[in-house]
Scaffold this motif. Structure first.
Motif, PDB file in Angstrom:
ATOM      1  N   ALA A   1      13.310 -12.556   1.126  1.00  0.00           N
ATOM      2  CA  ALA A   1      12.532 -13.136   0.324  1.00  0.00           C
ATOM      3  C   ALA A   1      10.982 -12.555   0.034  1.00  0.00           C
ATOM      4  CB  ALA A   1      12.146 -14.666   1.039  1.00  0.00           C
ATOM      5  N   GLN A   2      10.647 -13.043  -1.319  1.00  0.00           N
ATOM      6  CA  GLN A   2       9.135 -12.387  -1.558  1.00  0.00           C
ATOM      7  C   GLN A   2       8.278 -13.187  -1.043  1.00  0.00           C
ATOM      8  OE1 GLN A   2       8.968 -12.747  -5.928  1.00  0.00           O
ATOM      9  NE2 GLN A   2      10.736 -12.138  -6.278  1.00  0.00           N
ATOM     10  N   LYS A   3       7.112 -12.405  -0.855  1.00  0.00           N
ATOM     11  CA  LYS A   3       6.023 -13.129  -0.135  1.00  0.00           C
ATOM     12  C   LYS A   3       4.859 -12.503  -0.509  1.00  0.00           C
ATOM     13  CE  LYS A   3       4.056 -14.403   4.320  1.00  0.00           C
ATOM     14  NZ  LYS A   3       4.083 -14.265   5.875  1.00  0.00           N
ATOM     15  N   ILE A   4       3.777 -13.334  -0.888  1.00  0.00           N
ATOM     16  CA  ILE A   4       2.150 -12.538  -1.304  1.00  0.00           C
ATOM     17  C   ILE A   4       1.454 -13.149  -0.235  1.00  0.00           C
ATOM     18  CG2 ILE A   4       0.395 -12.705  -2.860  1.00  0.00           C
ATOM     19  CD1 ILE A   4       2.119 -11.128  -4.082  1.00  0.00           C
ATOM     20  N   THR A   5       0.193 -12.108   0.288  1.00  0.00           N
ATOM     21  CA  THR A   5      -0.455 -12.705   1.373  1.00  0.00           C
ATOM     22  C   THR A   5      -1.932 -12.195   0.772  1.00  0.00           C
ATOM     23  OG1 THR A   5       0.816 -12.413   3.090  1.00  0.00           O
ATOM     24  CG2 THR A   5      -1.428 -12.521   3.609  1.00  0.00           C
TER      25      THR A   5
ATOM     26  N   PRO B   1      13.648  -3.216  -5.454  1.00  0.00           N
ATOM     27  CA  PRO B   1      12.991  -2.127  -5.733  1.00  0.00           C
ATOM     28  C   PRO B   1      12.097  -2.037  -7.240  1.00  0.00           C
ATOM     29  CG  PRO B   1      15.274  -1.944  -6.402  1.00  0.00           C
ATOM     30  CD  PRO B   1      14.999  -3.170  -5.742  1.00  0.00           C
ATOM     31  N   SER B   2      12.468  -3.229  -8.031  1.00  0.00           N
ATOM     32  CA  SER B   2      11.772  -3.235  -9.176  1.00  0.00           C
ATOM     33  C   SER B   2      11.038  -4.874  -9.031  1.00  0.00           C
ATOM     34  CB  SER B   2      12.624  -3.290 -10.411  1.00  0.00           C
ATOM     35  OG  SER B   2      11.914  -3.849 -11.609  1.00  0.00           O
ATOM     36  N   TYR B   3       9.606  -4.436  -9.379  1.00  0.00           N
ATOM     37  CA  TYR B   3       8.954  -5.950  -9.417  1.00  0.00           C
ATOM     38  C   TYR B   3       7.528  -5.602 -10.111  1.00  0.00           C
ATOM     39  CZ  TYR B   3       6.908  -3.103  -5.394  1.00  0.00           C
ATOM     40  OH  TYR B   3       6.566  -2.116  -4.724  1.00  0.00           O
ATOM     41  N   GLY B   4       6.762  -6.858 -10.336  1.00  0.00           N
ATOM     42  CA  GLY B   4       5.495  -6.537 -11.006  1.00  0.00           C
ATOM     43  C   GLY B   4       4.382  -7.511 -10.283  1.00  0.00           C
ATOM     44  N   LEU B   5       3.385  -6.992 -10.261  1.00  0.00           N
ATOM     45  CA  LEU B   5       2.200  -7.418  -9.526  1.00  0.00           C
ATOM     46  C   LEU B   5       1.081  -7.804 -10.612  1.00  0.00           C
ATOM     47  CD1 LEU B   5       2.433  -4.600  -6.738  1.00  0.00           C
ATOM     48  CD2 LEU B   5       2.811  -7.063  -6.328  1.00  0.00           C
ATOM     49  N   PHE B   6       0.512  -9.057 -10.474  1.00  0.00           N
ATOM     50  CA  PHE B   6      -0.482  -9.600 -11.289  1.00  0.00           C
ATOM     51  C   PHE B   6      -1.586 -10.107 -10.630  1.00  0.00           C
ATOM     52  CE2 PHE B   6       2.796 -10.150 -14.726  1.00  0.00           C
ATOM     53  CZ  PHE B   6       3.856 -10.199 -13.956  1.00  0.00           C
TER      54      PHE B   6
ATOM     55  N   GLN C   1       0.431  -4.409 -12.837  1.00  0.00           N
ATOM     56  CA  GLN C   1       0.896  -3.191 -12.088  1.00  0.00           C
ATOM     57  C   GLN C   1       2.419  -3.313 -12.047  1.00  0.00           C
ATOM     58  OE1 GLN C   1      -1.310  -0.590 -11.153  1.00  0.00           O
ATOM     59  NE2 GLN C   1       0.731   0.522 -11.004  1.00  0.00           N
ATOM     60  N   GLY C   2       3.309  -2.394 -12.732  1.00  0.00           N
ATOM     61  CA  GLY C   2       4.642  -2.155 -12.340  1.00  0.00           C
ATOM     62  C   GLY C   2       4.928  -1.440 -11.348  1.00  0.00           C
ATOM     63  N   SER C   3       6.104  -1.787 -10.528  1.00  0.00           N
ATOM     64  CA  SER C   3       6.325  -0.934  -9.178  1.00  0.00           C
ATOM     65  C   SER C   3       6.706   0.561  -9.674  1.00  0.00           C
ATOM     66  CB  SER C   3       7.559  -1.586  -8.830  1.00  0.00           C
ATOM     67  OG  SER C   3       8.530  -1.730  -9.294  1.00  0.00           O
ATOM     68  N   TYR C   4       7.245   0.779 -10.809  1.00  0.00           N
ATOM     69  CA  TYR C   4       7.312   2.101 -11.115  1.00  0.00           C
ATOM     70  C   TYR C   4       6.333   2.916 -11.773  1.00  0.00           C
ATOM     71  CZ  TYR C   4      12.188   1.016  -9.603  1.00  0.00           C
ATOM     72  OH  TYR C   4      13.258   0.520  -9.243  1.00  0.00           O
TER      73      TYR C   4
ATOM     74  N   ARG D   1      17.139  -9.593  -9.899  1.00  0.00           N
ATOM     75  CA  ARG D   1      17.869 -10.250  -9.016  1.00  0.00           C
ATOM     76  C   ARG D   1      17.035 -11.604  -8.927  1.00  0.00           C
ATOM     77  NH1 ARG D   1      19.006  -6.413  -4.037  1.00  0.00           N
ATOM     78  NH2 ARG D   1      17.048  -5.519  -4.602  1.00  0.00           N
ATOM     79  N   ASP D   2      15.500 -11.572  -8.853  1.00  0.00           N
ATOM     80  CA  ASP D   2      14.903 -12.826  -8.279  1.00  0.00           C
ATOM     81  C   ASP D   2      13.594 -12.756  -9.138  1.00  0.00           C
ATOM     82  OD1 ASP D   2      13.494 -14.044  -5.219  1.00  0.00           O
ATOM     83  OD2 ASP D   2      13.919 -14.874  -7.227  1.00  0.00           O
TER      84      ASP D   2
END
Lengths: 115, 115
Positions: free
Chosen positions: B1-5, B30-35, B51-54, B99-100
């Motif tokens: 599961a995803q988690k942000i702290t 493996p593929s995600y984005g951060l905001f 920011q993209g994970s790649y 996937r999510d």
């Protein structure tokens, strides 16, 4: 270009009443999200839709909450019956997966007070 | 599961100083984005940076930059030359891959800029 439009902006209602919050996403966006914000719990994802289909409603607190998206330009979040602990700001947000950055755009929120 | 702290509930910084707001995340995708989003006292959610994970380079947008350390799973926001108008709540968020693809938020950091 119009942003995400939510109504009502403010609502005060009595415990036990039905509350309906409305959202019009940005035209062309294929994702719609409903969030709830409180001081204690922060920003919680309640439910999100992709192409009008609910994908994940695991954040919906209980059966008193329901959400629908009958078409690409309209969604509702309904609380029936409402309780004082439902008092919060409810945000609707939308995004288009194909755009970069893949961000979401928020409405101004619906401030709900249940007394 | 995803988690942000986000571990900093509040910060006080002198005007014109640089500020770093911490954010760590967890995901198996493996593929995600951060905001990062800013929420001033008026309540609207304002998108700041992505920011993209790649992405090989750290994202920058004016006075905002994202210090992305993939191995440490951190995505800190850096605000250079802080201004009084930067006083607000700041949220870190993550969107997973196909996937999510929901977007979840951290609890936020309240930033106070002192004159």
């Amino acid at each position: 270009d119009a942003g995400v439009i939510q109504s009502p902006r403010h609502e005060v209602t009595e415990m036990g009443q039905e509350v309906t919050l409305r959202c019009k996403p940005i035209s062309g966006h294929d994702y719609l999200f409903w969030y709830r914000q409180t001081m204690m719990r922060g920003l919680e994802l309640l439910i999100y839709f992709n192409n009008n289909v609910p994908i994940d409603d695991s954040g919906m607190p209980e059966d008193r909450f329901s959400a629908k998206m009958p078409n690409a330009s309209f969604s509702t979040l309904k609380i029936q019956p409402s309780e004082p602990r439902d008092s919060a700001v409810y945000f609707c947000a939308s995004s288009h997966r194909g755009t970069s950055p893949n961000t979401i755009y928020f409405g101004e929120g619906s401030w709900l007070t249940v007394v | 599961a995803q988690k942000i702290t986000q571990t900093q509930p509040g910060m006080f910084v002198q005007e014109k100083e640089a500020v770093t707001l911490d954010c760590t995340y967890d995901t198996s995708d493996p593929s995600y984005g951060l905001f990062w989003y800013k929420q001033p006292s008026s309540g609207e959610m304002i998108f700041l940076i992505y920011q993209g994970s790649y992405d090989q380079q750290n994202a920058t947008e004016g006075r905002y930059s994202l210090n992305f350390q993939k191995a440490r799973k951190s995505a800190n926001l850096v605000i250079s030359a802080s201004q009084l108008g930067d006083s607000a709540m700041y949220f870190c968020a993550m969107r997973g891959g196909l996937r999510d693809d929901k977007i979840i938020f951290g609890k936020g950091t309240r930033l106070h800029i002192l004159p």
